[in-house]
Scaffold this motif. Structure first.
Motif, PDB file in Angstrom:
ATOM      1  N   LEU A   1      16.527  -3.347   0.894  1.00 43.51           N
ATOM      2  CA  LEU A   1      15.438  -3.990   1.634  1.00 43.51           C
ATOM      3  C   LEU A   1      15.876  -4.482   3.008  1.00 43.51           C
TER       4      LEU A   1
ATOM      5  N   TYR B   1       0.448   1.331   2.314  1.00 41.13           N
ATOM      6  CA  TYR B   1       1.683   1.520   3.082  1.00 41.13           C
ATOM      7  C   TYR B   1       2.185   2.948   2.942  1.00 41.13           C
TER       8      TYR B   1
ATOM      9  N   ILE C   1       0.306   5.317   5.006  1.00 37.56           N
ATOM     10  CA  ILE C   1       0.760   5.222   6.395  1.00 37.56           C
ATOM     11  C   ILE C   1       2.106   5.930   6.548  1.00 37.56           C
TER      12      ILE C   1
ATOM     13  N   ILE D   1      -7.125   8.623   9.054  1.00 37.03           N
ATOM     14  CA  ILE D   1      -6.030   7.878   8.427  1.00 37.03           C
ATOM     15  C   ILE D   1      -6.326   6.375   8.450  1.00 37.03           C
ATOM     16  N   SER D   2      -6.860   5.890   9.588  1.00 36.91           N
ATOM     17  CA  SER D   2      -7.144   4.458   9.688  1.00 36.91           C
ATOM     18  C   SER D   2      -8.165   4.040   8.641  1.00 36.91           C
TER      19      SER D   2
ATOM     20  N   VAL E   1      -6.625   3.939   5.026  1.00 37.95           N
ATOM     21  CA  VAL E   1      -5.755   2.780   4.812  1.00 37.95           C
ATOM     22  C   VAL E   1      -6.594   1.506   4.743  1.00 37.95           C
ATOM     23  N   LEU E   2      -7.609   1.423   5.606  1.00 36.39           N
ATOM     24  CA  LEU E   2      -8.496   0.252   5.568  1.00 36.39           C
ATOM     25  C   LEU E   2      -9.135   0.131   4.190  1.00 36.39           C
TER      26      LEU E   2
ATOM     27  N   ASN F   1      -6.634  -1.254   1.782  1.00 35.17           N
ATOM     28  CA  ASN F   1      -6.333  -2.666   2.042  1.00 35.17           C
ATOM     29  C   ASN F   1      -7.481  -3.579   1.623  1.00 35.17           C
ATOM     30  N   LEU F   2      -8.714  -3.172   1.909  1.00 36.23           N
ATOM     31  CA  LEU F   2      -9.863  -3.985   1.505  1.00 36.23           C
ATOM     32  C   LEU F   2      -9.944  -4.061  -0.017  1.00 36.23           C
TER      33      LEU F   2
ATOM     34  N   ASP G   1      -7.474  -6.496  -1.183  1.00 34.26           N
ATOM     35  CA  ASP G   1      -7.931  -7.853  -0.895  1.00 34.26           C
ATOM     36  C   ASP G   1      -8.969  -8.299  -1.911  1.00 34.26           C
TER      37      ASP G   1
ATOM     38  N   ARG H   1      -7.345  -9.003  -5.214  1.00 31.75           N
ATOM     39  CA  ARG H   1      -6.605 -10.270  -5.205  1.00 31.75           C
ATOM     40  C   ARG H   1      -7.563 -11.447  -5.365  1.00 31.75           C
TER      41      ARG H   1
ATOM     42  N   ILE I   1      -7.236  -7.902   8.879  1.00 30.25           N
ATOM     43  CA  ILE I   1      -7.156  -6.760   7.941  1.00 30.25           C
ATOM     44  C   ILE I   1      -7.425  -5.456   8.692  1.00 30.25           C
TER      45      ILE I   1
ATOM     46  N   SER J   1      -4.695  -2.309   9.329  1.00 32.66           N
ATOM     47  CA  SER J   1      -4.967  -1.056   8.615  1.00 32.66           C
ATOM     48  C   SER J   1      -4.798   0.157   9.515  1.00 32.66           C
ATOM     49  N   VAL J   2      -4.805  -0.063  10.817  1.00 30.65           N
ATOM     50  CA  VAL J   2      -4.684   1.074  11.732  1.00 30.65           C
ATOM     51  C   VAL J   2      -3.208   1.294  12.024  1.00 30.65           C
ATOM     52  N   PRO J   3      -2.624   2.409  11.584  1.00 29.85           N
ATOM     53  CA  PRO J   3      -1.203   2.657  11.847  1.00 29.85           C
ATOM     54  C   PRO J   3      -0.936   2.708  13.347  1.00 29.85           C
TER      55      PRO J   3
ATOM     56  N   ALA K   1      -2.005   5.765  15.266  1.00 31.74           N
ATOM     57  CA  ALA K   1      -3.453   5.924  15.420  1.00 31.74           C
ATOM     58  C   ALA K   1      -3.986   4.987  16.494  1.00 31.74           C
TER      59      ALA K   1
ATOM     60  N   ARG L   1      -2.171 -13.984   8.784  1.00 33.61           N
ATOM     61  CA  ARG L   1      -2.574 -14.241   7.401  1.00 33.61           C
ATOM     62  C   ARG L   1      -1.584 -15.154   6.692  1.00 33.61           C
TER      63      ARG L   1
END
Lengths: 295, 310
Positions: free
Chosen positions: A140, A227, A230, A274-275, A278-279, A282-283, A286, A289, B137, B141-143, B146, B194
């Motif tokens: 790590l 991740y 990405i 891609i964005s 990933v969004l 992530n949402l 969230d 969680r 967020i 999320s946008v690498p 990008a 965050r």
């Protein structure tokens, strides 16, 4: 009394019901629902790509066609074509397939290794824990992309090697989380009960401890899926990903870069794809969680 | 405190030792492939054999490792096969360029995300809190590659305000630094925000803050003099750990904008099998990461009175 007892579902059915219920709970989180919707959209695109893509992703048709222009043999290039004349929309649809197959497999591999290490370290503790924790800390301490570059430079770029590299680089982080959870759970009374019953360590780890650690693990898995998505795209972008001509969003952007002044759409569409994916992940993470905190 | 410092320093050395072994193991386990990479695919078997003999590659693995480590510690990284000069001659200037890029990015990320995080965490669940959370967020999320595409299209091609590459061919130009820094900031500030928000929100629920509010102190004073002191301890650690992340981020950003930094150098080395350059760059990257990690641990102990006096 006896009637009640027969109505109780048996263990596997109970687990299935719980799983369904927790997905139902997602409705309570609008953010999570949006994320699930975006992810579902891309999964659908990946599934139907072979039938729904207007052209073949590797066929060289007509170079530098603007978006919305008509194709020579009928049909339309909704997103235009690239410098080699390949339809960008079709490449994005097939690219969804590439990333949605590769990312979950790589994430799954990392979790199998990470969970095994974490449960073993947390349950047995002692020297095994010390060794595993130290090795994890060492891995790590690498800046993650530096680690990927060294691994790929050593073993070469291919789909299998990307899975290997992701597993190697992500398992230590997963191990750390799982170990923490197990250190807490191993002191519960039901674990003591199982130990008194004389259950084997393996049984206790898999049946008593692991199911009770699932909440945080699922949330972490969603985040990591983002991740890894990405990562796969970044490796493609840096020229360390899948060899051409396989449709891969990262390498599409890389190839489009030198021509971006004249043909920005060649890079914009895969970047948006891609964005958004990933969004979505992530949402979803969230939302999950939020729900797991409510429990 | 002195004992802690010695312990942390020893741990740092041990980590670096294991890292160096790992790097050496990955890249130089088989002498044959080293010769292949150094001499190129068109070298003859005889040439390779001579080279292996001349450079001590016929020794056993561990004695080769110790030799290599000895040279490495004294700053002799070998010769780059791509640039045909000693590795140290190109590595250090490139690292300096990356330091400029990285520190500028941090100089924006830290105040921005602390401010946003504190504002969001002050009133948990408020509209401001929710907007900041959603923005963070979205941006994480946008690498980087990008967002580099989007920003280049907007600021370079559409508005024509900024240069699209950052090669700095005619000397240092601050304007060329804007886009790379912006991309790094966009991707990273959300995470730190965050974390700061979570820490701030937690502190705001503690009894001593409630007491401070109830005894009638002005709200501003409660925040600046009572809450911030505790709320900023956790973000300090998070910020120090961003240096590790930044070393990954710069690889993508430098490659994208043709910035002559250390990340682009490492990538170029790996695409060209420049094995000694990869080793040196990787070791330097991990060293920076481990040192910031150590500083973060020491700083955390120093900042947190519960540990300092405990």
């Amino acid at each position: 009394m006896t009637e009640n007892a027969t109505q109780l579902p048996d263990r596997p059915r109970l687990a299935l019901w719980r799983a369904l219920k927790s997905f139902g709970l997602l409705r309570e989180s609008p953010v999570g629902m949006i994320g699930a919707g975006i992810a579902a959209f891309w999964i659908l695109v990946a599934l139907i790509a072979p039938f729904a893509a207007p052209f073949s992703p590797t066929e060289l048709i007509l170079p530098f066609a603007e978006p919305l222009s008509e194709a020579p043999g009928g049909g339309r290039f909704w997103f235009g074509t690239d410098n080699l004349g390949r339809d960008i929309l079709s490449r994005i649809m097939w690219g969804a397939r590439t990333v949605l197959i590769l990312a979950p497999i790589a994430t799954f591999g990392a979790f199998i290794v990470g969970i095994s290490m974490g449960v073993a370290a947390g349950y047995w503790r002692g020297w095994l824990d010390e060794v595993l924790s130290f090795v994890s800390n060492v891995i790590l301490s690498f800046p993650v992309l530096v680690l990927y570059i060294i691994i790929i430079a050593t073993i070469g770029a291919s789909a299998v090697n990307i899975v290997v590299a992701v597993t190697f680089a992500s398992a230590p982080g997963i191990m750390r989380i799982v170990r923490g959870l197990v250190l807490d759970l191993r002191n519960r009374s039901y674990v003591a009960a199982a130990q008194t019953r004389g259950e084997s360590s393996l049984f206790i780890m898999l049946v008593e401890i692991l199911p009770n650690a699932r909440g945080p693990i699922i949330v972490d898995a969603m985040l990591r899926l983002g991740y890894v998505t990405i990562t796969i795209a970044v490796l493609g972008f840096l020229g360390l990903g899948l060899p051409p001509p396989s449709p891969d969003w990262g390498s599409m952007i890389n190839q489009a870069r030198p021509m971006m002044i004249a043909f920005p759409y060649m890079a914009i569409f895969p970047a948006a794809a891609i964005s958004s994916l990933v969004l979505g992940f992530n949402l979803l993470a969230d939302g999950l969680r939020e729900i797991s905190l409510k429990d | 405190m002195a004992l802690l410092l010695i312990k942390r320093f020893g741990y740092l050395l041990l980590t670096m030792l294991v890292v160096s072994f790992l790097v050496f193991l990955l890249l130089e386990l088989s002498p044959g492939s080293v010769a292949d990479k150094v001499l190129g695919p068109y070298s003859t078997t005889e040439q390779r054999q001579l080279w292996l003999e001349a450079n001590g590659y016929l020794e056993p693995f561990f004695s080769r490792y110790l030799d290599w480590l000895g040279r490495f510690v004294t700053g002799d990284f070998g010769e780059s096969t791509r640039f045909k000069v000693p590795v140290s001659e190109i590595l250090w200037p490139r690292l300096g360029n990356t330091a400029i890029l990285g520190l500028t990015a941090m100089a924006v990320i830290v105040p921005l995300s602390l401010l946003l995080g504190v504002l969001a965490g002050m009133r948990e669940g408020s509209r401001l809190d929710r907007s900041i959370s959603i923005v963070s967020i979205l941006t994480t999320s946008v690498p980087e590659f990008a967002s580099a595409v989007f920003l280049t299209v907007i600021f370079v091609f559409w508005l024509g305000w900024l240069p699209g590459t950052s090669g700095m061919i005619n000397g240092f130009d601050a304007k060329q630094l804007i886009l790379p820094v912006l991309v790094l900031v966009l991707y990273d500030f959300g995470y730190v925000t965050r974390m700061t928000r979570a820490s701030m929100a937690e502190v705001m629920t503690t009894p001593y803050i409630r007491t401070a509010i109830l005894k009638g102190l002005p709200y501003q004073r409660v925040i600046t003099q009572h809450a911030l002191r505790n709320a900023l301890i956790a973000p300090f650690t998070v910020i120090m750990l961003q240096f590790n992340w930044l070393l990954s981020g710069v690889i993508v950003v430098e490659f994208t904008f043709a910035y002559k930094g250390f990340g682009a150098l490492l990538l170029e080395a790996s695409l060209n099998d420049d094995i000694f350059l990869i080793e040196a760059a990787a070791m330097v990257a991990v060293f920076v990461a481990v040192v910031t990690q150590t500083l973060s641990d020491i700083g955390y102990t120093y900042l947190n009175p519960r540990i300092r006096f405990g």
